[in-house]
Design a protein around this motif. Structure first.
Motif, PDB file in Angstrom:
ATOM      1  N   TYR A  18     -25.748 -33.169  22.619  1.00  0.00           N
ATOM      2  CA  TYR A  18     -24.516 -33.905  22.304  1.00  0.00           C
ATOM      3  C   TYR A  18     -24.701 -35.403  22.557  1.00  0.00           C
ATOM      4  O   TYR A  18     -24.335 -36.233  21.726  1.00  0.00           O
ATOM      5  CB  TYR A  18     -23.354 -33.367  23.148  1.00  0.00           C
ATOM      6  N   LEU A  22     -24.617 -38.344  19.829  1.00  0.00           N
ATOM      7  CA  LEU A  22     -23.647 -39.443  20.009  1.00  0.00           C
ATOM      8  C   LEU A  22     -24.359 -40.792  19.928  1.00  0.00           C
ATOM      9  O   LEU A  22     -23.899 -41.722  19.262  1.00  0.00           O
ATOM     10  CB  LEU A  22     -22.974 -39.291  21.379  1.00  0.00           C
ATOM     11  N   LYS A  26     -23.964 -43.737  17.187  1.00  0.00           N
ATOM     12  CA  LYS A  26     -23.699 -45.106  17.658  1.00  0.00           C
ATOM     13  C   LYS A  26     -24.716 -46.064  17.059  1.00  0.00           C
ATOM     14  O   LYS A  26     -24.386 -47.148  16.612  1.00  0.00           O
ATOM     15  CB  LYS A  26     -23.775 -45.106  19.184  1.00  0.00           C
ATOM     16  N   PHE A  30     -24.456 -49.507  14.262  1.00  0.00           N
ATOM     17  CA  PHE A  30     -24.939 -50.874  14.467  1.00  0.00           C
ATOM     18  C   PHE A  30     -25.118 -51.589  13.126  1.00  0.00           C
ATOM     19  O   PHE A  30     -25.174 -52.794  13.065  1.00  0.00           O
ATOM     20  CB  PHE A  30     -26.278 -50.860  15.210  1.00  0.00           C
ATOM     21  N   SER A  31     -25.226 -50.795  12.058  1.00  0.00           N
ATOM     22  CA  SER A  31     -25.344 -51.436  10.754  1.00  0.00           C
ATOM     23  C   SER A  31     -23.970 -51.904  10.311  1.00  0.00           C
ATOM     24  O   SER A  31     -22.956 -51.421  10.799  1.00  0.00           O
ATOM     25  CB  SER A  31     -25.911 -50.441   9.744  1.00  0.00           C
ATOM     26  N   ALA A  32     -23.949 -52.858   9.352  1.00  0.00           N
ATOM     27  CA  ALA A  32     -22.674 -53.471   8.965  1.00  0.00           C
ATOM     28  C   ALA A  32     -21.862 -52.561   8.063  1.00  0.00           C
ATOM     29  O   ALA A  32     -21.908 -52.642   6.844  1.00  0.00           O
ATOM     30  CB  ALA A  32     -22.932 -54.790   8.259  1.00  0.00           C
ATOM     31  N   SER A  34     -17.926 -50.370   7.557  1.00  0.00           N
ATOM     32  CA  SER A  34     -16.527 -50.551   7.933  1.00  0.00           C
ATOM     33  C   SER A  34     -16.005 -49.394   8.757  1.00  0.00           C
ATOM     34  O   SER A  34     -15.170 -48.633   8.324  1.00  0.00           O
ATOM     35  CB  SER A  34     -15.676 -50.675   6.676  1.00  0.00           C
ATOM     36  N   CYS A  40     -12.040 -46.030  21.068  1.00  0.00           N
ATOM     37  CA  CYS A  40     -11.074 -47.083  21.391  1.00  0.00           C
ATOM     38  C   CYS A  40      -9.796 -46.917  20.583  1.00  0.00           C
ATOM     39  O   CYS A  40      -8.819 -47.614  20.818  1.00  0.00           O
ATOM     40  CB  CYS A  40     -11.653 -48.451  21.119  1.00  0.00           C
ATOM     41  N   CYS A  42      -9.338 -47.564  17.355  1.00  0.00           N
ATOM     42  CA  CYS A  42      -9.242 -48.318  16.112  1.00  0.00           C
ATOM     43  C   CYS A  42      -9.862 -47.560  14.948  1.00  0.00           C
ATOM     44  O   CYS A  42      -9.441 -47.708  13.816  1.00  0.00           O
ATOM     45  CB  CYS A  42      -9.869 -49.689  16.247  1.00  0.00           C
ATOM     46  N   PHE A  53      -3.602 -56.732   8.352  1.00  0.00           N
ATOM     47  CA  PHE A  53      -4.634 -57.749   8.532  1.00  0.00           C
ATOM     48  C   PHE A  53      -4.254 -58.746   9.604  1.00  0.00           C
ATOM     49  O   PHE A  53      -3.152 -59.121   9.740  1.00  0.00           O
ATOM     50  CB  PHE A  53      -4.872 -58.490   7.231  1.00  0.00           C
TER      51      PHE A  53
ATOM     52  N   ASN B  69     -14.855 -52.292   2.553  1.00  0.00           N
ATOM     53  CA  ASN B  69     -14.959 -53.717   2.862  1.00  0.00           C
ATOM     54  C   ASN B  69     -15.269 -54.489   1.594  1.00  0.00           C
ATOM     55  O   ASN B  69     -15.920 -53.968   0.686  1.00  0.00           O
ATOM     56  CB  ASN B  69     -16.084 -53.956   3.863  1.00  0.00           C
ATOM     57  N   VAL B  75     -14.060 -58.185   5.835  1.00  0.00           N
ATOM     58  CA  VAL B  75     -12.638 -58.164   5.489  1.00  0.00           C
ATOM     59  C   VAL B  75     -12.358 -56.856   4.763  1.00  0.00           C
ATOM     60  O   VAL B  75     -13.070 -56.503   3.822  1.00  0.00           O
ATOM     61  CB  VAL B  75     -12.266 -59.367   4.598  1.00  0.00           C
ATOM     62  N   CYS B 382      -8.970 -52.593  25.102  1.00  0.00           N
ATOM     63  CA  CYS B 382     -10.343 -52.216  24.748  1.00  0.00           C
ATOM     64  C   CYS B 382     -10.945 -53.401  23.997  1.00  0.00           C
ATOM     65  O   CYS B 382     -10.279 -53.985  23.132  1.00  0.00           O
ATOM     66  CB  CYS B 382     -10.330 -50.973  23.861  1.00  0.00           C
ATOM     67  N   ILE B 384     -13.173 -53.448  21.768  1.00  0.00           N
ATOM     68  CA  ILE B 384     -13.560 -53.196  20.371  1.00  0.00           C
ATOM     69  C   ILE B 384     -12.490 -53.671  19.368  1.00  0.00           C
ATOM     70  O   ILE B 384     -12.785 -54.484  18.502  1.00  0.00           O
ATOM     71  CB  ILE B 384     -13.934 -51.712  20.174  1.00  0.00           C
ATOM     72  N   PRO B 385     -11.223 -53.236  19.497  1.00  0.00           N
ATOM     73  CA  PRO B 385     -10.221 -53.801  18.579  1.00  0.00           C
ATOM     74  C   PRO B 385     -10.058 -55.300  18.775  1.00  0.00           C
ATOM     75  O   PRO B 385      -9.730 -56.019  17.831  1.00  0.00           O
ATOM     76  CB  PRO B 385      -8.936 -53.040  18.923  1.00  0.00           C
ATOM     77  N   MET B 388     -12.696 -56.978  16.773  1.00  0.00           N
ATOM     78  CA  MET B 388     -12.380 -56.847  15.350  1.00  0.00           C
ATOM     79  C   MET B 388     -11.231 -57.765  14.943  1.00  0.00           C
ATOM     80  O   MET B 388     -11.169 -58.236  13.808  1.00  0.00           O
ATOM     81  CB  MET B 388     -12.053 -55.394  15.030  1.00  0.00           C
ATOM     82  N   THR B 505     -17.768 -37.342  26.156  1.00  0.00           N
ATOM     83  CA  THR B 505     -18.830 -38.224  26.658  1.00  0.00           C
ATOM     84  C   THR B 505     -19.056 -38.039  28.154  1.00  0.00           C
ATOM     85  O   THR B 505     -20.188 -37.855  28.608  1.00  0.00           O
ATOM     86  CB  THR B 505     -18.454 -39.697  26.373  1.00  0.00           C
ATOM     87  N   MET B 656     -21.748 -49.466  25.301  1.00  0.00           N
ATOM     88  CA  MET B 656     -22.590 -49.448  24.104  1.00  0.00           C
ATOM     89  C   MET B 656     -21.767 -49.657  22.833  1.00  0.00           C
ATOM     90  O   MET B 656     -22.235 -50.278  21.884  1.00  0.00           O
ATOM     91  CB  MET B 656     -23.353 -48.119  24.007  1.00  0.00           C
ATOM     92  N   SER B 657     -20.523 -49.154  22.837  1.00  0.00           N
ATOM     93  CA  SER B 657     -19.678 -49.309  21.644  1.00  0.00           C
ATOM     94  C   SER B 657     -19.403 -50.782  21.377  1.00  0.00           C
ATOM     95  O   SER B 657     -19.391 -51.228  20.223  1.00  0.00           O
ATOM     96  CB  SER B 657     -18.355 -48.569  21.831  1.00  0.00           C
ATOM     97  N   VAL B 659     -21.315 -53.321  22.181  1.00  0.00           N
ATOM     98  CA  VAL B 659     -22.539 -53.940  21.654  1.00  0.00           C
ATOM     99  C   VAL B 659     -22.657 -53.644  20.155  1.00  0.00           C
ATOM    100  O   VAL B 659     -22.979 -54.532  19.355  1.00  0.00           O
ATOM    101  CB  VAL B 659     -23.785 -53.409  22.413  1.00  0.00           C
ATOM    102  N   ALA B 660     -22.351 -52.396  19.781  1.00  0.00           N
ATOM    103  CA  ALA B 660     -22.441 -52.009  18.368  1.00  0.00           C
ATOM    104  C   ALA B 660     -21.490 -52.838  17.506  1.00  0.00           C
ATOM    105  O   ALA B 660     -21.853 -53.307  16.428  1.00  0.00           O
ATOM    106  CB  ALA B 660     -22.124 -50.527  18.214  1.00  0.00           C
ATOM    107  N   ARG B 663     -22.701 -56.456  17.161  1.00  0.00           N
ATOM    108  CA  ARG B 663     -23.809 -56.511  16.187  1.00  0.00           C
ATOM    109  C   ARG B 663     -23.246 -56.520  14.763  1.00  0.00           C
ATOM    110  O   ARG B 663     -23.678 -57.274  13.905  1.00  0.00           O
ATOM    111  CB  ARG B 663     -24.733 -55.308  16.423  1.00  0.00           C
ATOM    112  N   ARG B 664     -22.250 -55.653  14.532  1.00  0.00           N
ATOM    113  CA  ARG B 664     -21.706 -55.525  13.191  1.00  0.00           C
ATOM    114  C   ARG B 664     -20.876 -56.745  12.789  1.00  0.00           C
ATOM    115  O   ARG B 664     -21.003 -57.268  11.688  1.00  0.00           O
ATOM    116  CB  ARG B 664     -20.834 -54.277  13.119  1.00  0.00           C
ATOM    117  N   ASN B 667     -23.108 -59.730  12.478  1.00  0.00           N
ATOM    118  CA  ASN B 667     -24.204 -59.437  11.562  1.00  0.00           C
ATOM    119  C   ASN B 667     -25.533 -59.944  12.125  1.00  0.00           C
ATOM    120  O   ASN B 667     -26.377 -60.468  11.405  1.00  0.00           O
ATOM    121  CB  ASN B 667     -23.920 -60.064  10.187  1.00  0.00           C
ATOM    122  N   TRP B 669     -28.478 -59.263  15.452  1.00  0.00           N
ATOM    123  CA  TRP B 669     -28.937 -58.641  16.696  1.00  0.00           C
ATOM    124  C   TRP B 669     -29.018 -59.691  17.789  1.00  0.00           C
ATOM    125  O   TRP B 669     -28.846 -59.414  18.961  1.00  0.00           O
ATOM    126  CB  TRP B 669     -30.326 -58.021  16.487  1.00  0.00           C
TER     127      TRP B 669
END
Lengths: 53, 700
Positions: A18, A22, A26, A30-32, A34, A40, A42, A53, B69, B75, B382, B384-385, B388, B505, B656-657, B659-660, B663-664, B667, B669
Motif C-alpha cells: 500500500y 501510494l 504521489k 509530480f508531473s504537471a 490537473s 487535503c 482539494c 477561480f 487545464n 489555469v 493545509c 496544498i490548497p 494552488m 496512510t 511529500m504531498s 513537495v509534489a 513541483r507541479r 513546473n 524540480w
C-alpha cells in the motif's frame, strides 16, 4: 511456523504494498497534471464539483 | 467600501421576467444560430470572482461537464454542455476564470483574452458571451462587461444575487440597464433554477445579431490606456446612476460600524490576538474530556485484544502497532474538529477577511502581494490548497515567493504534535492565573511560522525574486450570521479526511514501523542475561541506576528496539540530531514523520510500547513520553526538548504531498528541492538555537 507469524508477514507485506503504491501515485502527481492530493480535500473538490477561480 | 449599498425599496425592477416581458427586444432576434453552421454553438461564461458564475455554470450544464487545464498552464478549463432548447443540439459552455478585468495582467486574464479572441488551440472564439453580473456589486462588475463589449461578440448579461440585492434594498431597473448597455439583461437565480429558460431564449436570439456598442464607450485609436479606463468608468457611473433606484440617503451600515473597531490598526490587532488565544484555549480545554475518553477506549481495546489473543507476534502487532499507532493519532480528533469549527466560524462570519486586512500592512512591508493573504490563510488548514490558490497572483515572482513561504503556516497535521508536547509538559499551567500556557504556546507556534515566513519573504523579495509589489484593493464582505450547515459540513469534511488518513496512510506506516522495530528478532533469553550482567557491572562500578535495572522485560524490549532496523536507523542519524537534544528514538520518529507530520505521534506510541502494559497508570503516550529515559538514566524528554521539537515541526517541510504540488505549480524540480533544503536548514538552525540557547539560559 506459527499461524500468527504468517498473518503478521502478510499484514506487513500488504502495508508495504500500500505504501509503495501510494508513493508511486504521489510520484506520478509530480508531473504537471490537473489533480492534487486527496488527503487535503482539494482533489475531491475538483472531482465532484466546480471550482471557483 | 461597497458603494452599491444603497437603500431602496423598488424591488419590482429586479423581479424575474413576467411572461409578457420574456420576448427579448427585436433587435436581438436576427435568428442566426452560429458563426459556423457545421459546428456546435460555443458560449463563454464570464464574470467577476464570487459573482455566482460557477453556480450558474453548474445549473446550466448539470452533470454534463469536464474539467481540464488550459495547455501549458495550471489555469483550470471547465467546459460543459448546455441544452438551450429541445430542438437545438447542446451548446458548448466554457466557464472562463473569474476576472475583474481583461487587462491580461494575470495568467487567468491572459487565458480569458485568448479564449475570446480564438487564439487557443482546438477552441474557436465563442459565438456569444454570457456576462455574469452580481446585482449587489453592479458598479464593480460592469467594468468587465464594458471590456467584453469591445470584443465584437454578442453579449447577454445574467444578473445574479438579485435576492441579496433585494435584502440590501438595492433596486435595479433591468430594462433601462439593457437599453444603456445595448445588450439583453436577464435576472437569474441559479440555485432556484429561476430565469434559466429565459436566459437560453435570450442567448439563442442574440447569437449572430447586429452589434451595438454604446457610443459612450467608443474611443479613438489615439486614446491612451488610461483614457480608455476613464471612458469606461464614466460610462459605468452614468449607467449606475440611471439604473439603481434609491429612496433613502447612504447611511453607514452595521458592518462598517463594526469594522471601525475590528479593523482598527491598534485595537483590531489586540482583538485578533484575543480571539486566537480564546480559540486555542478552547481547543485545549474543551477537547480534554473526549480525548481522555478516546484514550481510555483505545487502551481498553488494546487490553481486550491482549487478553483474548494468544501471545505472539500478531498480538504485538495489533496492540503495539495498529492500536497504539493509529489510536495515538486518533485521540487528537476532538482538537482537529474544534480547530475547524472555529476556522469555519471565523470565515463564515466574514472575520477572516478582516484578519487578512489587519495583517496586510505587514505583508506589504516585506514586499508580498496583497493577494498572498488568501493562499496563506488557506495554508493554516493545509498547504496544498494554499499553494494552488496562488494562481490568482499575476506576477510570477510574487507567486513564487508566496508558494515558498506557504508551508510555514501551521497546518492541521502539526496539531497532534503540538497537542502531545503541550499536554505532556505544559498542561495545567497558567499565565496571570487564567491564561493557559498551552494556548499561549500554541499561539506562539502559529506566530513563529508567520514571523519566519515574513522574514523569508522579505529576503526573497530583495534577492532571488526581486520585484515591486503591485497595488492591491481588498474587498471586505459584509458581516453575516454563520451558516451552521456550512460550518458543520466543513468541520466534518475535515474530520473525515483526518480519519481517512489515519485509516490508510498512518495505519500502513504504523504497521511498517512496527515491523522495523520488531525485526530482526532479538533473543530475549540472551537479552535478559545481558541485562543481568549489565546490572552487576553497573552496580560494581558505581551505584548509579539505569532505567534498564527497573524492569527486566522493559530492558528486553529496549534491547529489541535498539537492535531492530528502526533502532539502527535511529542510531545512524543520532549524531546529527544530538545537538538538538534528540536521541535515536526521537530520530526514528523524525524520519518517519517526513512522510506525514502526524506520524511522529504514532511512531512514538510504537517506540514507547504504549499499550504494552495493562497497568492503567502507564498506558498513555503522555505518561510514556514523560517517563522515557536515556541509556544513562537521564530523562529523554524535558520541556526544552518538547519546545525544540515543536519549533522544528513549525519550520520543517515534512509533507511529500506539498513537495509534489510545489513541483507541479512551479513546473520546476529546482524550486521544490530548494524549498525542502532551505526549510530543513531553517528548522534545524532554529531548533538548535532553541535547545542550546535554552540550556545556556539554565533550562533543562
Amino acid at each position: 511456523m506459527e499461524i500468527q507469524n504468517i498473518i503478521v508477514g502478510l499484514i506487513i507485506l500488504a502495508a508495504v504494498f500500500y505504501a509503495v503504491s501510494l508513493a508511486w501515485k504521489k510520484s506520478k502527481s509530480f508531473s504537471a497534471k490537473s489533480s492534487c492530493g486527496n488527503d487535503c480535500g482539494c482533489g475531491e473538490k475538483s472531482k465532484n464539483k466546480a471550482v471557483n477561480f | 467600501m461597497n458603494k452599491n449599498r444603497i437603500n431602496s425599496v423598488d424591488l419590482k425592477t429586479t423581479d424575474f421576467p413576467a411572461d409578457k416581458d420574456r420576448n427579448p427586444p427585436e433587435r436581438y432576434s436576427s435568428g442566426v444560430k452560429s458563426n459556423n453552421k457545421n459546428s456546435r454553438l460555443v458560449v463563454a461564461l464570464s464574470g467577476n470572482p464570487n459573482a455566482g458564475k460557477t453556480t450558474l455554470f453548474n445549473a446550466l450544464t448539470g452533470m454534463r461537464q469536464k474539467v481540464a487545464n488550459y495547455p501549458g498552464v495550471t489555469v483550470e478549463r471547465k467546459e460543459g454542455f448546455w441544452k438551450l432548447d429541445k430542438t437545438e443540439s447542446a451548446a458548448l459552455l466554457i466557464d472562463l476564470p473569474g476576472l475583474y478585468s481583461l487587462d491580461a495582467a494575470s495568467i487567468d486574464e491572459q487565458i480569458a483574452r485568448d479564449v475570446l479572441t480564438g487564439k487557443l488551440k482546438n477552441l474557436r472564439a465563442p459565438d456569444i458571451i454570457v456576462a455574469v453580473v452580481d446585482a449587489t456589486n453592479l458598479e464593480r462588475n460592469l467594468y468587465l462587461v464594458t471590456q467584453l463589449l469591445e470584443y465584437k461578440i454578442p453579449v447577454v448579461v445574467a444578473l445574479t444575487m438579485t435576492d441579496s440585492a433585494a435584502k440590501q434594498k438595492i433596486g435595479i431597473d433591468i430594462k433601462k440597464l439593457s437599453r444603456l448597455l445595448k445588450v439583453p439583461v436577464i435576472a437569474v437565480n441559479a440555485s432556484q433554477k429561476k430565469g434559466l429558460s429565459e436566459l437560453s431564449e435570450f442567448v439563442l436570439n442574440a447569437v449572430g445579431s447586429d452589434l451595438h456598442i454604446p457610443t459612450e464607450l467608443i474611443s479613438s485609436e489615439e486614446d491612451s490606456g488610461n483614457s480608455k479606463i476613464f471612458i469606461r468608468y464614466n460610462f459605468i457611473s452614468q449607467v449606475f446612476q440611471e439604473t439603481i433606484k434609491s429612496k433613502e440617503p447612504f447611511v453607514k451600515t452595521v458592518s462598517e460600524k463594526i469594522d471601525a473597531v475590528l479593523t482598527h490598526r491598534f485595537f483590531g490587532l489586540i482583538i485578533l490576538v484575543g480571539i486566537l488565544l480564546f480559540v486555542f484555549q478552547a481547543i485545549f480545554s474543551w477537547a480534554n474530556v473526549p480525548m481522555d475518553l478516546l484514550e481510555r477506549g483505545f487502551g481498553g481495546l488494546g487490553d481486550l485484544i491482549r487478553s483474548n489473543l494468544s501471545p505472539g507476534l500478531l498480538n504485538d502487532l495489533l496492540v503495539d502497532g495498529v492500536i497504539a499507532g493509529v489510536g495515538g493519532v486518533l485521540v487528537f480528533l476532538p482538537q482537529i474538529l474544534l480547530l475547524f469549527l472555529f476556522l469555519s466560524l471565523l470565515e463564515d462570519t466574514g472575520y477572516m477577511a478582516r484578519a487578512a486586512f489587519l495583517l496586510d500592512r505587514l505583508m506589504r512591508g516585506v514586499g508580498l502581494h496583497g493577494k498572498a493573504f488568501v493562499p496563506l490563510l488557506s495554508s493554516f488548514a493545509c498547504a496544498i490548497p494554499g499553494i494552488m490558490a496562488t494562481r490568482t497572483i499575476e506576477d510570477r515572482r510574487d507567486r513564487l515567493a508566496t508558494i515558498l513561504i506557504a508551508p510555514f503556516m501551521s497546518c492541521s497535521a502539526r496539531l497532534p504534535v503540538y497537542g502531545l508536547m503541550i499536554a505532556t509538559f505544559f498542561a495545567g499551567q497558567t499565565i496571570f492565573g487564567f491564561i493557559s500556557l498551552g494556548a499561549v504556546l500554541m499561539l506562539s507556534m502559529y506566530a513563529l511560522g508567520i514571523i519566519v515566513a515574513v522574514i523569508v519573504a522579505f529576503i526573497l523579495k530583495r534577492t532571488l525574486l526581486k520585484s515591486p509589489p503591485p497595488p492591491f484593493v481588498m474587498e471586505l464582505p459584509p458581516y453575516r450570521m454563520p451558516n451552521f450547515r456550512t460550518v458543520f459540513q466543513n468541520m466534518f469534511t475535515r474530520a473525515g479526511l483526518f480519519l481517512k488518513r489515519a485509516g490508510t496512510t498512518i495505519l500502513a506506516i504504523s504497521i511498517i514501523l512496527w515491523g522495523l522495530t520488531a525485526f530482526p528478532r532479538y533473543d530475549v533469553q540472551a537479552a535478559n542475561s545481558e541485562v543481568q550482567s549489565q546490572i552487576e557491572t553497573s552496580a560494581s562500578v558505581n551505584n548509579k541506576e539505569t532505567s534498564k535495572t527497573d524492569n527486566g522485560n522493559e530492558s528486553a524490549d529496549t534491547l529489541q528496539l535498539e537492535n531492530s532496523y528502526a533502532g539502527k536507523l535511529g542510531h545512524f542519524i543520532e549524531p546529527v540530531i544530538r545537538p538538538l537534544g534528540f536521541n535515536w528514538k526521537i530520530g526514528v520518529a523524525l524520519i518517519a514523520s517526513f512522510a506525514a507530520r502526524e506520524v511522529l505521534v504514532s511512531t512514538l506510541s510504537i517506540i514507547y510500547n504504549v499499550g504494552k502494559d495493562s497497568n492503567e497508570e502507564s498506558d498513555t503516550l503522555i505518561k510514556a513520553v514523560r517517563e522515557a529515559k536515556n541509556d544513562d538514566g537521564s530523562p529523554t524528554w524535558t520541556p526544552l526538548t518538547a519546545l525544540t521539537l515543536m519549533v522544528f515541526f513549525v519550520l520543517a517541510l515534512q509533507c511529500m504531498s506539498t513537495v509534489a504540488v510545489v513541483r507541479r505549480e512551479t513546473n520546476s524540480w529546482g524550486w521544490a528541492l530548494f524549498m525542502i533544503g532551505y526549510m530543513t536548514a531553517i528548522a534545524y538552525f532554529a531548533a538548535f538555537i532553541t535547545y542550546q540557547g535554552g540550556r545556556f539560559l539554565g533550562f533543562s
